[in-house]
Design a protein around this motif. Structure first.
Motif, mmCIF file in Angstrom:
data_model
loop_
_atom_site.group_PDB
_atom_site.id
_atom_site.type_symbol
_atom_site.label_atom_id
_atom_site.label_comp_id
_atom_site.label_asym_id
_atom_site.label_seq_id
_atom_site.Cartn_x
_atom_site.Cartn_y
_atom_site.Cartn_z
ATOM 1 N N ALA A 147 0.834 -1.208 0.000
ATOM 2 C CA ALA A 147 0.000 0.000 0.000
ATOM 3 C C ALA A 147 0.865 1.253 0.000
ATOM 4 C CB ALA A 147 -0.933 -0.011 1.209
ATOM 5 N N GLU A 148 1.938 1.232 0.781
ATOM 6 C CA GLU A 148 2.846 2.387 0.801
ATOM 7 C C GLU A 148 3.553 2.548 -0.542
ATOM 8 O OE1 GLU A 148 5.309 1.902 4.292
ATOM 9 O OE2 GLU A 148 3.778 2.804 5.577
ATOM 10 N N GLU A 149 3.881 1.441 -1.190
ATOM 11 C CA GLU A 149 4.482 1.527 -2.526
ATOM 12 C C GLU A 149 3.502 2.136 -3.517
ATOM 13 O OE1 GLU A 149 7.656 1.057 -3.593
ATOM 14 O OE2 GLU A 149 8.073 0.867 -1.461
ATOM 15 N N CYS A 150 2.226 1.796 -3.392
ATOM 16 C CA CYS A 150 1.212 2.415 -4.247
ATOM 17 C C CYS A 150 1.168 3.925 -4.012
ATOM 18 C CB CYS A 150 -0.163 1.806 -3.985
ATOM 19 S SG CYS A 150 -0.378 0.138 -4.620
ATOM 20 N N LEU A 151 1.233 4.330 -2.753
ATOM 21 C CA LEU A 151 1.251 5.764 -2.440
ATOM 22 C C LEU A 151 2.480 6.441 -3.035
ATOM 23 C CD1 LEU A 151 0.079 5.696 1.276
ATOM 24 C CD2 LEU A 151 -1.184 6.642 -0.664
ATOM 25 N N LYS A 152 3.635 5.769 -2.942
ATOM 26 C CA LYS A 152 4.857 6.323 -3.536
ATOM 27 C C LYS A 152 4.703 6.475 -5.040
ATOM 28 C CE LYS A 152 8.026 4.274 -0.191
ATOM 29 N NZ LYS A 152 9.099 3.290 -0.017
ATOM 30 N N ASN A 153 4.081 5.489 -5.676
ATOM 31 C CA ASN A 153 3.887 5.562 -7.122
ATOM 32 C C ASN A 153 2.948 6.704 -7.502
ATOM 33 O OD1 ASN A 153 5.606 3.444 -7.796
ATOM 34 N ND2 ASN A 153 4.010 1.908 -7.527
ATOM 35 N N VAL A 154 1.887 6.895 -6.736
ATOM 36 C CA VAL A 154 0.987 8.023 -6.998
ATOM 37 C C VAL A 154 1.744 9.334 -6.818
ATOM 38 C CG1 VAL A 154 -1.078 9.259 -6.207
ATOM 39 C CG2 VAL A 154 -1.129 6.760 -6.442
ATOM 40 N N ALA A 155 2.547 9.420 -5.765
ATOM 41 C CA ALA A 155 3.335 10.641 -5.524
ATOM 42 C C ALA A 155 4.293 10.899 -6.688
ATOM 43 C CB ALA A 155 4.107 10.528 -4.208
ATOM 44 N N THR A 156 4.903 9.854 -7.210
ATOM 45 C CA THR A 156 5.817 10.001 -8.348
ATOM 46 C C THR A 156 5.066 10.512 -9.574
ATOM 47 O OG1 THR A 156 7.258 8.262 -7.510
ATOM 48 C CG2 THR A 156 7.427 8.760 -9.860
ATOM 49 N N ILE A 157 3.887 9.971 -9.814
ATOM 50 C CA ILE A 157 3.077 10.441 -10.941
ATOM 51 C C ILE A 157 2.699 11.908 -10.738
ATOM 52 C CG2 ILE A 157 0.803 10.196 -12.046
ATOM 53 C CD1 ILE A 157 1.165 7.121 -11.616
ATOM 54 N N LEU A 158 2.297 12.260 -9.525
ATOM 55 C CA LEU A 158 1.942 13.658 -9.236
ATOM 56 C C LEU A 158 3.137 14.578 -9.487
ATOM 57 C CD1 LEU A 158 -0.161 13.264 -5.975
ATOM 58 C CD2 LEU A 158 -1.004 13.777 -8.274
ATOM 59 N N GLU A 159 4.321 14.167 -9.039
ATOM 60 C CA GLU A 159 5.512 15.009 -9.233
ATOM 61 C C GLU A 159 5.858 15.146 -10.709
ATOM 62 O OE1 GLU A 159 8.088 12.856 -6.531
ATOM 63 O OE2 GLU A 159 8.026 14.550 -5.132
ATOM 64 N N ARG A 160 5.548 14.137 -11.497
ATOM 65 C CA ARG A 160 5.831 14.202 -12.932
ATOM 66 C C ARG A 160 4.829 15.107 -13.656
ATOM 67 N NH1 ARG A 160 6.796 8.919 -13.626
ATOM 68 N NH2 ARG A 160 4.619 8.437 -13.979
ATOM 69 N N VAL A 161 3.566 15.043 -13.256
ATOM 70 C CA VAL A 161 2.511 15.802 -13.928
ATOM 71 C C VAL A 161 2.435 17.240 -13.408
ATOM 72 C CG1 VAL A 161 0.017 15.930 -14.303
ATOM 73 C CG2 VAL A 161 1.179 13.725 -14.465
ATOM 74 N N VAL A 162 2.566 17.399 -12.116
ATOM 75 C CA VAL A 162 2.474 18.720 -11.475
ATOM 76 C C VAL A 162 3.895 19.261 -11.371
ATOM 77 C CG1 VAL A 162 1.709 19.974 -9.435
ATOM 78 C CG2 VAL A 162 0.467 17.931 -10.169
ATOM 79 N N CYS A 163 4.303 20.076 -12.316
ATOM 80 C CA CYS A 163 5.732 20.378 -12.403
ATOM 81 C C CYS A 163 6.094 21.860 -12.323
ATOM 82 C CB CYS A 163 6.302 19.758 -13.683
ATOM 83 S SG CYS A 163 5.399 20.196 -15.166
ATOM 84 N N ARG A 164 5.122 22.749 -12.138
ATOM 85 C CA ARG A 164 5.503 24.156 -12.007
ATOM 86 C C ARG A 164 6.122 24.402 -10.635
ATOM 87 N NH1 ARG A 164 0.315 27.645 -13.170
ATOM 88 N NH2 ARG A 164 -0.137 26.539 -11.245
ATOM 89 N N PRO A 165 7.109 25.266 -10.555
ATOM 90 C CA PRO A 165 7.780 25.505 -9.267
ATOM 91 C C PRO A 165 6.847 25.972 -8.148
ATOM 92 C CG PRO A 165 9.059 26.462 -11.050
ATOM 93 C CD PRO A 165 7.758 25.994 -11.654
ATOM 94 N N ALA A 166 5.811 26.723 -8.469
ATOM 95 C CA ALA A 166 4.918 27.249 -7.434
ATOM 96 C C ALA A 166 3.883 26.231 -6.970
ATOM 97 C CB ALA A 166 4.211 28.499 -7.947
#
Length: 178
Positions: free
Chosen positions: A98-117
């Protein structure tokens, strides 16, 4: 008299050596304290599982971005991303998966949401909050669709199993007023 001067010189050298040693010790202690303060700051602002900001960062950033958007008369969007079936993943595969799934979602978010602000945080056990300054509901919706697609398209592969995940996403956009 010479003997007294020699003793005075030796005492002065010893004192200077002692001051240097203590100064070096003090510098080392200050460096260690500074390192510990940085680690403590990181612990107080970073989610230990995903590495994104934690609830403390979310609340600080929300206040700051709300004030900024108010002053500029700009739209502020908040996107909430919840990992669907998190409790089922814990029950079926365990907390590590479950924590690995959360890490994967976080990685996807960091890839898609990329503006500095933009600010990505974990807000709750299975929920992420994303602050999108100067972003309309249309922009937030576009981003949310990309996140949902990427989570859906990529099952989380753990070698012995694959977990097909999905996320539920909510969006709120506002031009702040007092």
């Amino acid at each position: 008299k010479e003997h007294a001067l020699e003793l005075e010189r030796m005492g002065k050298e010893q004192l200077e050596r002692s001051v240097r040693e203590r100064t070096d010790d003090l510098h080392r202690a200050l460096t260690e304290l500074s390192d510990m303060n940085r680690k403590l700051e990181l612990l107080s602002t970073q989610d230990p599982v995903t590495g994104v900001g934690n609830e403390n960062i979310f609340l600080r950033a929300l206040k700051q971005e709300w004030e900024r958007a108010f002053r500029a008369g700009e739209c502020l969007s908040l996107t909430v991303v919840e990992l669907d079936g998190y409790r089922d993943v814990v029950a079926d595969y365990g907390l590590v998966a479950a924590e690995e799934c959360l890490k994967n979602v976080a990685t996807i978010l960091e890839r898609v949401v990329c503006r500095p602000a933009d600010v990505i945080t974990r807000y709750g056990d299975k929920v992420f909050g994303i602050l999108l300054p100067n972003t309309s509901s249309t922009g937030a919706l576009h981003l949310a669709q990309k996140v949902a697609e990427q989570v859906h398209e990529r099952p989380f592969d753990f070698g012995i199993c694959q977990i097909h995940a999905s996320v539920s996403i909510g969006i709120a956009s506002e031009i702040p007023v007092r």
